[in-house]
Design a protein around this motif. Structure first.
Motif, mmCIF file in Angstrom:
data_model
loop_
_atom_site.group_PDB
_atom_site.id
_atom_site.type_symbol
_atom_site.label_atom_id
_atom_site.label_comp_id
_atom_site.label_asym_id
_atom_site.label_seq_id
_atom_site.Cartn_x
_atom_site.Cartn_y
_atom_site.Cartn_z
ATOM 1 N N GLY A 101 -3.815 -2.555 5.575
ATOM 2 C CA GLY A 101 -4.712 -1.447 5.279
ATOM 3 C C GLY A 101 -5.100 -1.395 3.822
ATOM 4 N N SER A 102 -6.050 -0.530 3.522
ATOM 5 C CA SER A 102 -6.524 -0.392 2.148
ATOM 6 C C SER A 102 -6.933 1.050 1.890
ATOM 7 C CB SER A 102 -7.732 -1.322 1.932
ATOM 8 O OG SER A 102 -8.326 -1.063 0.684
ATOM 9 N N ASP A 103 -6.488 1.598 0.759
ATOM 10 C CA ASP A 103 -6.904 2.937 0.337
ATOM 11 C C ASP A 103 -7.878 2.781 -0.825
ATOM 12 O OD1 ASP A 103 -5.032 4.178 2.083
ATOM 13 O OD2 ASP A 103 -3.448 3.889 0.591
ATOM 14 N N LEU A 122 -10.471 2.689 -7.511
ATOM 15 C CA LEU A 122 -9.149 2.114 -7.243
ATOM 16 C C LEU A 122 -9.098 1.704 -5.781
ATOM 17 C CD1 LEU A 122 -5.929 1.931 -7.942
ATOM 18 C CD2 LEU A 122 -5.855 4.148 -6.822
ATOM 19 N N VAL A 123 -8.741 0.436 -5.514
ATOM 20 C CA VAL A 123 -8.657 -0.019 -4.122
ATOM 21 C C VAL A 123 -7.354 -0.800 -3.930
ATOM 22 C CG1 VAL A 123 -9.886 -1.105 -2.213
ATOM 23 C CG2 VAL A 123 -11.173 -0.317 -4.198
ATOM 24 N N SER A 124 -6.460 -0.244 -3.129
ATOM 25 C CA SER A 124 -5.188 -0.914 -2.874
ATOM 26 C C SER A 124 -5.306 -1.758 -1.611
ATOM 27 C CB SER A 124 -4.074 0.124 -2.704
ATOM 28 O OG SER A 124 -4.254 0.821 -1.485
ATOM 29 N N PHE A 125 -4.283 -2.557 -1.365
ATOM 30 C CA PHE A 125 -4.188 -3.274 -0.086
ATOM 31 C C PHE A 125 -2.718 -3.404 0.269
ATOM 32 C CE2 PHE A 125 -3.179 -7.232 2.134
ATOM 33 C CZ PHE A 125 -3.829 -6.993 3.329
ATOM 34 N N GLY A 126 -2.400 -3.151 1.533
ATOM 35 C CA GLY A 126 -1.040 -3.369 2.012
ATOM 36 C C GLY A 126 -1.086 -4.247 3.239
ATOM 37 N N LYS A 169 0.818 -1.216 0.000
ATOM 38 C CA LYS A 169 0.000 0.000 0.000
ATOM 39 C C LYS A 169 0.852 1.268 0.000
ATOM 40 C CE LYS A 169 -2.650 1.613 3.686
ATOM 41 N NZ LYS A 169 -2.923 3.034 3.596
ATOM 42 N N ALA A 170 2.178 1.126 -0.065
ATOM 43 C CA ALA A 170 3.052 2.290 0.064
ATOM 44 C C ALA A 170 2.824 3.304 -1.067
ATOM 45 C CB ALA A 170 4.512 1.847 0.086
ATOM 46 N N GLY A 171 2.500 2.819 -2.260
ATOM 47 C CA GLY A 171 2.286 3.714 -3.398
ATOM 48 C C GLY A 171 1.035 4.556 -3.250
ATOM 49 N N THR A 172 -0.078 3.917 -2.874
ATOM 50 C CA THR A 172 -1.310 4.701 -2.719
ATOM 51 C C THR A 172 -1.239 5.577 -1.462
ATOM 52 O OG1 THR A 172 -2.381 2.779 -1.710
ATOM 53 C CG2 THR A 172 -2.864 3.204 -4.040
ATOM 54 N N GLU A 173 -0.475 5.132 -0.462
ATOM 55 C CA GLU A 173 -0.275 5.969 0.736
ATOM 56 C C GLU A 173 0.414 7.280 0.322
ATOM 57 O OE1 GLU A 173 -1.124 4.627 3.946
ATOM 58 O OE2 GLU A 173 -0.906 6.694 4.615
ATOM 59 N N ALA A 204 1.196 -2.478 -7.701
ATOM 60 C CA ALA A 204 0.180 -3.348 -8.315
ATOM 61 C C ALA A 204 -1.131 -2.630 -8.640
ATOM 62 C CB ALA A 204 -0.078 -4.555 -7.429
ATOM 63 N N ALA A 205 -1.726 -1.975 -7.653
ATOM 64 C CA ALA A 205 -2.994 -1.282 -7.927
ATOM 65 C C ALA A 205 -2.727 -0.090 -8.852
ATOM 66 C CB ALA A 205 -3.633 -0.809 -6.623
#
Lengths: 138, 358
Positions: free
Chosen positions: B311-313, B303-307, B124-128, B283-284
């Motif tokens: 967590g998820s953004d 768009l839904v990420s997961f780390g 999730k580091a990218g969407t964070e 990935a996301a």
């Protein structure tokens, strides 16, 4: 350890930043502050496009110290669109025939470690066959 | 301050923010999952994907981020010196201590008037970094900020993750919504301490909780963030033209999409894991670049990420007219996927530094 040298060269190595002569408009790479064409002072920074073509090349199988892990690799003289000739490694060439005249573009890649695995990672320019042509040869 | 309730949980910037430019990067080497199965299971294992992308000997998260960032800047037509942040999210930064982001900022010409930092939150580091950039621009502190998610992920030889741990990612230059090619309309994040996957200091390979990575981690966090965002915005799956979910393998995003009520068609364009592997922090984000490459003005994307950790953004986006003139300014995601060189396990072992040289 050559930290000051790597630091000093970072702009030209990472992004092919050279100089342009304010007097005769010659593009200089590497930057040298004095224009080799007209002999006058040339300190204006210039971002090269990164496009050029292979002027000549050779493949290294017995690599010098620091480059053993990436051998074999191809080193080329690249004639930049703006004029200067630079020496650089080619990359992303496996499976494709490199020839004199092959159009190439600059990419920033990892060149080597300064010393062993504890040393600074040295990044800099390499050239690869132009991406769009890799995708659809014309 | 108003107490947080399901109606006001969205993260609202003071001014609207959008994507000015985006850029993908995938290295050209591909390791078929069948090669991993050939080495470790006599070819008997079920394959979670077709093949994964592998970084070349001279590539790492810094170099891959530079190319993605250059693509994003080219699409945006914004000078790199105008970007007031270069933030790189990854779990495979080249150094343990020394920022990837300073190398990238220097290479693209964004120094010296810039924030630079490396983000770490597993996948999730990218969407964070992207949510932080929304806040940075949305508050008025900056007009432009670059957020990158990129990985060359590690997988222990013979482990389930060796089949999927890939390389790639994407960069986004965010800016004011009115100039953007896609407006980020809504954002929400859902986080708990859930130990499904980790890598301790000085360890080469990560550990994971086997099936624990599924229900309490991936599925719980993604469904919570996506559902909360849809509830708060009073939208439903049919209001979105495309959806992209974090994709550690082919099955998980397909199943979570179905659970939430999305169709196979809605996730098809952003589902890249079968052909490039799990690009972790990328990935996301690279699923979204593939969608932006083909989306039309007015279309909506979830768009839904997961780390892991976990967590998820969730972000809801709407594409603008600007997409049409900007998307052809740089190579597309599928262009990178198409420049494919298949490698065997021995070449993979060399490229990933698995051979002992001294």
């Amino acid at each position: 350890m050559e930290i000051p040298r790597h630091w000093r060269l970072r702009k030209q190595r990472y992004g092919l930043v050279g100089e342009v002569c304010p007097h005769c408009d010659a593009k200089l790479f590497p930057p040298r502050d004095v224009c080799p064409e007209c002999g006058q002072e040339a300190k204006t920074l210039y971002n090269f496009s990164g496009r050029g073509e292979v002027y000549s090349y050779t493949t290294v199988y017995e690599a010098p110290a620091g480059f053993e892990e990436v051998a074999p690799y191809t080193v080329a003289l690249i004639k930049l669109q703006e004029g200067p000739l630079v020496t650089a490694q080619l990359t992303d060439t496996n499976g494709e025939q490199v020839e004199i005249g092959t159009p190439v573009e600059m990419v920033t890649r990892r060149l080597r470690s300064d010393g062993d695995e504890r040393g600074l990672l040295v990044y800099g320019y390499k050239f690869r066959p132009i991406l769009q042509q890799l995708i659809s040869p014309t | 301050m108003e107490e947080i309730s399901p109606k006001n949980i969205l993260l609202k910037p003071a001014r609207p923010v959008g994507i000015m430019g985006y850029g993908a990067y995938v290295p050209r080497y591909r390791l078929p999952a069948s090669e991993v199965a050939r080495i470790w299971t006599d070819g008997q294992a079920g394959l979670p994907i077709k093949e994964k992308a592998v970084a070349g000997l001279d590539e790492d998260v810094a170099t891959m981020s530079i190319e993605a960032a250059r693509n994003a800047l080219q699409r945006a037509s914004v000078s790199p010196s105008e970007s007031r942040a270069v933030w790189v999210g990854s779990e495979s930064h080249p150094y343990a201590v020394k920022p990837t982001s300073t190398i990238d900022a220097e290479a693209i010409g964004a120094v010296p008037n810039v924030q630079a930092g490396d983000w770490q939150f597993a996948c999730k580091a990218g969407t964070e970094a992207m949510v932080a950039a929304i806040g940075f621009i949305g508050s008025g502190m900056a007009d432009y900020a670059l957020a990158i998610g990129m990985d060359t992920a590690q997988g222990r030889p013979s482990d389930a993750l060796e089949y999927t741990a890939g390389a790639g990612g994407a960069a986004y230059l965010l800016g004011p919504a009115e100039k953007s090619l896609a407006v980020i309309e809504h954002t929400y994040s859902f986080v708990t301490d859930t130990p499904d996957f980790w890598r301790r200091a000085y360890q080469k390979y990560p550990e994971h909780g086997q099936r624990f990575t599924g229900e309490p981690a991936y599925f719980k966090h993604i469904t919570e963030s996506a559902q909360a965002l849809m509830d708060a915005t009073q939208t439903k799956p049919t209001d979105y033209d495309y959806a992209v979910f974090h994709q550690p393998n082919t099955k998980f995003p397909q199943r979570v999409a179905a659970q939430l009520g999305f169709t196979k068609e809605q996730i098809a364009h952003g589902l890249l894991v079968p052909v490039i592997g799990n690009t972790y922090a990328g990935a996301a984000l690279i699923g979204l670049t593939a969608i932006l490459d083909i989306a039309n003005p007015g279309e909506r994307i979830l768009l839904v990420s997961f780390g892991s950790g976990a967590g998820s953004d969730a972000m809801a986006l709407q594409v603008t007219e600007a997409i049409q003139e900007r998307r052809d300014r740089a190579p597309k995601t599928q262009d990178y996927i198409a420049r494919r060189i298949e490698i065997d396990y021995a070449t993979y072992a060399r490229m990933r530094g698995k051979l002992v040289m001294k």
